[in-house]
Design an enzyme around this catalytic site. Structure first.
Site, PDB file in Angstrom:
ATOM      1  N   SER C  72       0.866  -1.179   0.000  1.00  0.00           N
ATOM      2  CA  SER C  72       0.000   0.000   0.000  1.00  0.00           C
ATOM      3  C   SER C  72       0.902   1.228   0.000  1.00  0.00           C
ATOM      4  O   SER C  72       0.969   1.974   0.957  1.00  0.00           O
ATOM      5  CB  SER C  72      -0.937   0.016   1.204  1.00  0.00           C
ATOM      6  OG  SER C  72      -0.256   0.393   2.358  1.00  0.00           O
ATOM      7  N   CYS C 132      -7.661   4.229  -9.127  1.00  0.00           N
ATOM      8  CA  CYS C 132      -7.669   5.093  -7.949  1.00  0.00           C
ATOM      9  C   CYS C 132      -9.106   5.264  -7.494  1.00  0.00           C
ATOM     10  O   CYS C 132      -9.995   5.435  -8.308  1.00  0.00           O
ATOM     11  CB  CYS C 132      -7.095   6.452  -8.263  1.00  0.00           C
ATOM     12  SG  CYS C 132      -5.783   6.345  -9.460  1.00  0.00           S
ATOM     13  N   LYS C 166      -4.647   1.049 -18.056  1.00  0.00           N
ATOM     14  CA  LYS C 166      -4.247  -0.058 -17.171  1.00  0.00           C
ATOM     15  C   LYS C 166      -5.454  -0.547 -16.411  1.00  0.00           C
ATOM     16  O   LYS C 166      -6.037   0.160 -15.594  1.00  0.00           O
ATOM     17  CB  LYS C 166      -3.162   0.433 -16.198  1.00  0.00           C
ATOM     18  CG  LYS C 166      -2.743  -0.608 -15.191  1.00  0.00           C
ATOM     19  CD  LYS C 166      -1.266  -0.841 -15.264  1.00  0.00           C
ATOM     20  CE  LYS C 166      -0.787  -1.803 -14.201  1.00  0.00           C
ATOM     21  NZ  LYS C 166       0.499  -1.381 -13.649  1.00  0.00           N
ATOM     22  N   GLY C 244       1.436  -9.745 -14.240  1.00  0.00           N
ATOM     23  CA  GLY C 244       0.852 -10.322 -13.043  1.00  0.00           C
ATOM     24  C   GLY C 244       1.609 -11.587 -12.689  1.00  0.00           C
ATOM     25  O   GLY C 244       1.279 -12.666 -13.162  1.00  0.00           O
TER      26      GLY C 244
HETATM   27  C1  LIG Z   1       5.370  -1.805  -4.924  1.00  0.00           C
HETATM   28  C2  LIG Z   1       4.490  -1.685  -6.106  1.00  0.00           C
HETATM   29  C3  LIG Z   1       4.138  -0.423  -6.587  1.00  0.00           C
HETATM   30  C4  LIG Z   1       3.309  -0.284  -7.689  1.00  0.00           C
HETATM   31  N1  LIG Z   1       2.981   0.961  -8.151  1.00  0.00           N
HETATM   32  C5  LIG Z   1       2.197   1.092  -9.259  1.00  0.00           C
HETATM   33  C6  LIG Z   1       1.890   2.357  -9.793  1.00  0.00           C
HETATM   34  O1  LIG Z   1       2.322   3.387  -9.306  1.00  0.00           O
HETATM   35  N2  LIG Z   1       1.079   2.431 -10.888  1.00  0.00           N
HETATM   36  C7  LIG Z   1       0.578   1.303 -11.488  1.00  0.00           C
HETATM   37  O2  LIG Z   1      -0.146   1.418 -12.473  1.00  0.00           O
HETATM   38  N3  LIG Z   1       0.863   0.072 -11.011  1.00  0.00           N
HETATM   39  C8  LIG Z   1       1.658  -0.050  -9.920  1.00  0.00           C
HETATM   40  N4  LIG Z   1       1.962  -1.315  -9.437  1.00  0.00           N
HETATM   41  C9  LIG Z   1       1.393  -2.487 -10.117  1.00  0.00           C
HETATM   42  C10 LIG Z   1       2.389  -3.107 -11.099  1.00  0.00           C
HETATM   43  O3  LIG Z   1       2.695  -2.219 -12.121  1.00  0.00           O
HETATM   44  C11 LIG Z   1       1.785  -4.393 -11.702  1.00  0.00           C
HETATM   45  O4  LIG Z   1       0.622  -4.056 -12.422  1.00  0.00           O
HETATM   46  C12 LIG Z   1       1.391  -5.404 -10.645  1.00  0.00           C
HETATM   47  O5  LIG Z   1       2.342  -5.406  -9.608  1.00  0.00           O
HETATM   48  C13 LIG Z   1       1.260  -6.847 -11.199  1.00  0.00           C
HETATM   49  O6  LIG Z   1       2.446  -7.294 -11.766  1.00  0.00           O
HETATM   50  P1  LIG Z   1       3.553  -8.155 -10.950  1.00  0.00           P
HETATM   51  O7  LIG Z   1       2.830  -9.327 -10.340  1.00  0.00           O
HETATM   52  O8  LIG Z   1       4.555  -8.530 -11.981  1.00  0.00           O
HETATM   53  O9  LIG Z   1       4.104  -7.266  -9.900  1.00  0.00           O
HETATM   54  C14 LIG Z   1       2.797  -1.443  -8.330  1.00  0.00           C
HETATM   55  C15 LIG Z   1       3.156  -2.708  -7.852  1.00  0.00           C
HETATM   56  C16 LIG Z   1       3.982  -2.841  -6.754  1.00  0.00           C
HETATM   57  C17 LIG Z   1       4.331  -4.206  -6.279  1.00  0.00           C
END
Ligand SMILES: Cc1cc2nc3c(=O)[nH]c(=O)nc-3n(C[C@H](O)[C@H](O)[C@H](O)COP(=O)(O)O)c2cc1C
Ligand SMILES: Cc1cc2nc3c(=O)[nH]c(=O)nc-3n(C[C@H](O)[C@H](O)[C@H](O)COP(=O)(O)OP(=O)(O)OC[C@H]3O[C@@H](n4cnc5c(N)ncnc54)[C@H](O)[C@@H]3O)c2cc1C
Ligand SMILES: Cc1cc2nc3c(=O)[nH]c(=O)nc-3n(C[C@H](O)[C@H](O)[C@H](O)COP(=O)(O)OP(=O)(O)OC[C@H]3O[C@@H](n4cnc5c(N)ncnc54)[C@H](O)[C@@H]3O)c2cc1C
Ligand SMILES: Cc1cc2nc3c(=O)[nH]c(=O)nc-3n(C[C@H](O)[C@H](O)[C@H](O)COP(=O)(O)O)c2cc1C
Ligand code: FES
Ligand code: FES
Lengths: 304, 255, 304, 255
Positions: C72, C132, C166, C244
């Site tokens: 978060s 958001c 997204k 993901g």
């Molecule tokens: C610590 C963290 C911060 C993230 N910040 C953003 C963000 O600012 N904007 C966004 O669109 N997605 C954000 N995400 C989501 C990632 O871009 C991605 O969509 C999501 O983590 C799923 O992919 P993953 O399983 O490879 O992490 C964030 C994810 C993590 C873990």
């Protein structure tokens, strides 16, 4: 040492402890009889039955994922007739534990027929599995407020047995679906069922499961399931059986603190049938250490 | 069937990082075990790997059971690093096991790779057996020969690379052997190994009107018949490998 | 050996390989400069920026779950002004890799203001983070078809830059949301963002995260994310950045086979910054072994 | 900062299943490392545990670095079973490190438990230091004393159970010590240990107008400042423990 009280009530169903064996994960009781003493758990929910027997989906039916199980059993079951004749009597006779029977239909009419077959049985309740494809092409009843309301209302009219509704997690707002079920007369909510998911084999370029789509369960989903219990706790006052990835005492406590009156064990039974006993012992230790003594006091005690 | 914490007596490397033989002290399972049954064990108590792993019972010695396993992935990899005196969570014995032959039959054992594991145990309960056929990719995949010594039978070997015995498949050996068994007695074949080999064995058996029992593998979840996860297609509908099998009459299977 | 072609097109944006660094997981580029060569990847999406700087949520901001990360962060970011002055120029100057800028607003007006600030920049595209909280109490724009359509349409009118949307996975039918975004003029879809989830500390009886609710990412969610890519592939023909839980070459292939034109790396970067290089090498080996040679041919090749 | 596969030179058990000292061969990290910095390492390459684990650099010897760690959970448990000659994936050195004192200050080191790790490295770069205070739950938690020998300073010890040194907390030692340091020179305290201890140390330092640097712990995800996951509340807003820290001026922190 002060006596620890693990009793919990799901409306009219009282459980000696909060552990419920979830539908589909202990069969019809006989398969696990050497490993789990059903008298030790709070309640059992039998494998979902349908009016007619179902062969289920083509194999492979299960794959292991990162901290999860992806399954497409396809509701393989013996059908209502065999269940009532061969499976249920043994369960009811041999154990004192409340038996909840899970049912699913392909039409509303099938649900109602199943209800009428179950109405005279000495069971503790009926759980509606509303995660079967039904509404439109791809959606299930449990993914739609109006459909959920309609089905639960229709079933409610036909039975006085405690009515459980098992919610699907594949929704935008599970609180709304919970609310519809409540308004339509549900007594208890079970959540969550499995998450719609898919496994791909990069080598063959095909889906890993014979049924292509499957349902994800196990520790992987716990944080999402907990969030859903929290959401439902805030929108309804119905008793909740919380589940999704519970694999140890801490997991069980997390669901209870978040708002579950009882907790369902699914995938974890496959991994450790002895878990029921372990969690009961673990809950007792926790309650005694925290000087809470009554499990009831913990339900929904989350401080935010 | 029971769930126990069994002490590791030995976890012997037979071929570096490939084949291992694990001995576990578990009197109740050792007492109940029948050839063809399996145990379902947790290689560790972490969330990875999440599920148990199934292994045929390879032999029973008094209070101990043995399994013979091949490292094929993360689970068996972790298992291979478990040490003497550590405890393993084991459920067993599971499954139906081999239906033992009556005395008036000629028994042939057909093993592929680690599939030899359960046939070794079976051989301990046989009065006689005219032939044991063992196949593998190379000579390093030919295991368990010593366990058949008791039977004083001929052991025929095939390897795909020709490094030991006949070059080819174990089913080639079977193909050659069957016509030579001029015997009034019925023949029964017990086979354990990869799916392809079992399918071919079933075909050959059918051609020679031999009875054939195959031990199948499917992904096993509960291991006790509760989850319906290990379904295999048979002429009588889906059956559960873990409970209705793992041993099936080959004619029942829809290959 | 025949030459392997990893090129892939996201509409007007062409990538030299399918690897996209996902928003929020590599900061603004400078933090990882010693470990990841941005010139090696196909594209980068910068951490979501808002009009005003955001301090983010109170700590703890992250907990580890079974094969997952629950965060978060609360969109902590330097704000548009600092981003445009101090962060973006360096990214654009130092690397040839396409830079996609992720933005989020609390009102539609904020989105439009951000668009006007970005319109003259030499960026490859703008990604709308529509997860958001905005619609009603608890829901976000991305959880509602109508809201999604409205926002994307309004933004589309104001920019000619490639527009990425997204998608949130916290929906009943992601195909429908994807379709709305397409109809409203989106060029590319990114999916999935994190799953709404919660972590509970049984010892303290409190949420583990300072912000209470968090987003789940990592290997745990892969099977669900893959299912969503599959669903979206079937409902729209827009290019997809699939993500993901991708943590190795096989995962990347699974998304591509299912229908992703490019794949996003998020959580896995934290675990192994070298993964970009490893996946590029792995894809090459796979394509050469399978004699496919062109990555493009693999996209959406799933046999069902 | 780099990502390397470092060979394990030694993974020595200091106290059974509790404290370990790991030596890794990694010339580039050894060359760059400054006291107070940390490395972020993968205890294995499986999905469990998923994330890296951060550890202070405990000492540097030529091409090797050492870390001193306590087994507190699954990750450190797995680390403790890694063997000589295996490779570990390490990112480092990370973080800001301790700001070295100028010569005209009196330096006091305050360590709690495994917190002693980074102060040992710091002590290697100090010209002098009038006092090293080490606290722990019991005498078994008092580590790294030998590393301070070079400084020829007085080492004071406290344990909560009184099994070694003074019974009580290490902050009690500090409380007693500070008023006795009648010196015109400014005092600077370097502290590393549990959060509670650091908070108390900061309070005491403030009361005695001593400069105080604390090395903080937060859950570290990326370790390089990219994810904002390790935020700590300071008087100048949230700061990142991994990049803006782990060492902070204690007056900056909102405790
Ligand atoms: C610590 C963290 C911060 C993230 N910040 C953003 C963000 O600012 N904007 C966004 O669109 N997605 C954000 N995400 C989501 C990632 O871009 C991605 O969509 C999501 O983590 C799923 O992919 P993953 O399983 O490879 O992490 C964030 C994810 C993590 C873990
Ligand atoms: C009844 C039965 C008896 C068996 N007996 C033996 C034996 O005696 N010796 C031996 O070496 N192997 C035996 N196997 C196979 C053994 O279970 C797998 O090799 C092992 O589970 C692989 O685990 P892993 O984590 O190392 O590999 P993974 O990386 O998980 O998988 C490697 C392969 O093993 C299969 N597999 C993984 N988990 C299971 C599971 N729970 N059930 C079935 N297959 C699985 C996968 O589908 C995959 O093809 C038996 C399997 C069954 C069903
Ligand atoms: C900058 C820094 C330097 C550190 N230096 C040392 C050291 O020199 N020696 C030492 O013994 N320990 C040190 N720690 C603490 C060490 O990182 C944790 O003890 C370790 O990560 C625990 O991992 P685990 O899997 O065994 O325990 P877990 O079961 O995962 O957790 C046990 C406890 O450790 C915390 N923890 C887990 N993962 C992390 C993480 N990635 N970042 C921060 N905290 C975590 C958890 O919040 C929990 O309180 C340091 C931490 C930081 C932030
Ligand atoms: C193999 C398997 C079969 C299942 N069958 C049913 C079923 O028949 N009816 C049902 O309502 N839920 C079924 N479920 C869902 C579980 O009851 C439970 O809701 C879900 O698995 C989440 O809990 P868990 O993570 O503890 O497994 C099944 C789950 C699994 C893994
Ligand atoms: S594995 Fe569950 S029924 Fe066979
Ligand atoms: S851990 Fe990512 S910014 Fe500190």
């Amino acid at each position: 040492m002060k006596k620890i009280n693990l009793k919990t009530n799901l409306g009219r169903i009282s459980l000696k402890n909060p552990i419920v064996l979830a539908s589909g994960c202990f069969g019809y009781g006989d398969e696990y009889k050497d490993l789990i003493s059903l008298d030790d758990v709070g309640a059992v929910v039998t494998k979902t039955i349908t009016l007619k027997p179902k062969a289920g989906n083509p194999p492979p039916r299960v794959v292991e994922t990162a901290s999860g199980i992806l399954n497409s059993i396809g509701l393989a079951n013996v059908g209502a007739e065999v269940f009532l004749k061969e499976k249920l009597p043994g369960l009811l006779k041999k154990f004192s534990t409340p038996v909840i029977v899970s049912i699913a239909g392909e039409t509303r009419d099938e649900y109602l027929k199943l209800i009428s077959l179950l109405n005279r049985k000495k069971i503790a309740g009926i759980e509606l599995n509303i995660s079967c494809p039904n509404v439109g092409k791809d959606l299930t009843i449990g993914q739609d407020e109006v459909e959920t309301f309609g089905l639960v209302k229709a079933v409610r009219k036909k039975t006085n047995l405690p009515l459980l509704v098992k919610l699907s997690p594949n929704v935008t707002d599970i609180g709304k679906i919970a609310k519809s079920a409540e308004k339509a007369g549900a007594d208890i909510l079970s959540l969550v069922n499995t998450f719609s998911a898919i496994g791909i084999d990069a080598e063959t370029g095909r889906a890993k499961l014979g049924g292509v789509l499957g349902g994800l369960s196990g520790p992987a989903i716990k944080p999402i399931a907990l969030r859903m219990v929290w959401q439902v706790r805030k929108t309804t006052s119905l008793p909740i059986i919380g589940m999704g990835g519970i694999a140890n005492t801490s997991d069980a406590l997390e669901f209870i603190i978040t708002g579950a009156n009882a907790i369902g064990l699914g995938s974890a039974i496959f991994i450790n049938p002895d878990l029921c006993r372990e969690i009961i012992a673990g809950l007792k230790r926790y309650l005694s250490r925290k000087r809470i003594y009554n499990l009831d006091k913990l339900v929904g005690s989350l401080i935010v | 069937m029971l769930q126990v914490k069994a002490r590791i007596i030995e976890n012997k490397e037979l071929l570096p990082e490939t084949y291992y033989r694990l001995s576990l002290k578990t009197p109740p399972i050792a007492r109940l075990a029948k050839p063809g049954q399996f145990v379902h064990l947790r290689v560790n108590e972490k969330i990875f790997p999440l599920l148990r792993r199934p292994f045929s019972i390879h032999s029973v010695h008094k209070e101990n059971i043995q399994i013979l396993y091949k490292v094929t992935g993360a689970g068996t990899g972790i298992l291979s690093r478990r040490k003497k005196d550590e405890l393993l969570d084991v459920i067993g014995p599971l499954g139906n096991g081999y239906r033992l032959p009556d005395k008036r039959t000629k028994v042939i054992l057909v093993a592929g790779g680690a599939g030899v594991a359960s046939l070794c145990f079976l051989s301990q309960r046989l009065a006689s057996c005219p032939a044991v056929l063992i196949g593998g990719r190379s000579k390093r995949d030919i295991l368990g020969r010593d366990k058949f010594k008791r039977l004083k039978t001929k052991i025929k070997i095939s390897t795909e690379d020709g490094s030991l015995g006949k070059k080819g498949l174990v089913t080639d050996l079977l193909q050659e052997l069957l016509p030579t068994l001029h015997s009034p007695l019925p023949t029964v074949i017990y086979a354990c190994g990869p799916m392809k080999m079992l399918k071919e064995t079933a075909k050959i058996a059918e051609r020679h009107r031999a009875l054939c029992y195959v031990s199948l593998e499917e992904f096993i979840v509960c291991g006790v018949g509760a989850c319906q996860g290990c379904a295999v297609r048979t002429k009588n509908g889906y059956k559960r490998v873990c409970k209705d099998g793992p041993v099936f009459d080959s004619k029942e299977i829809i290959w």
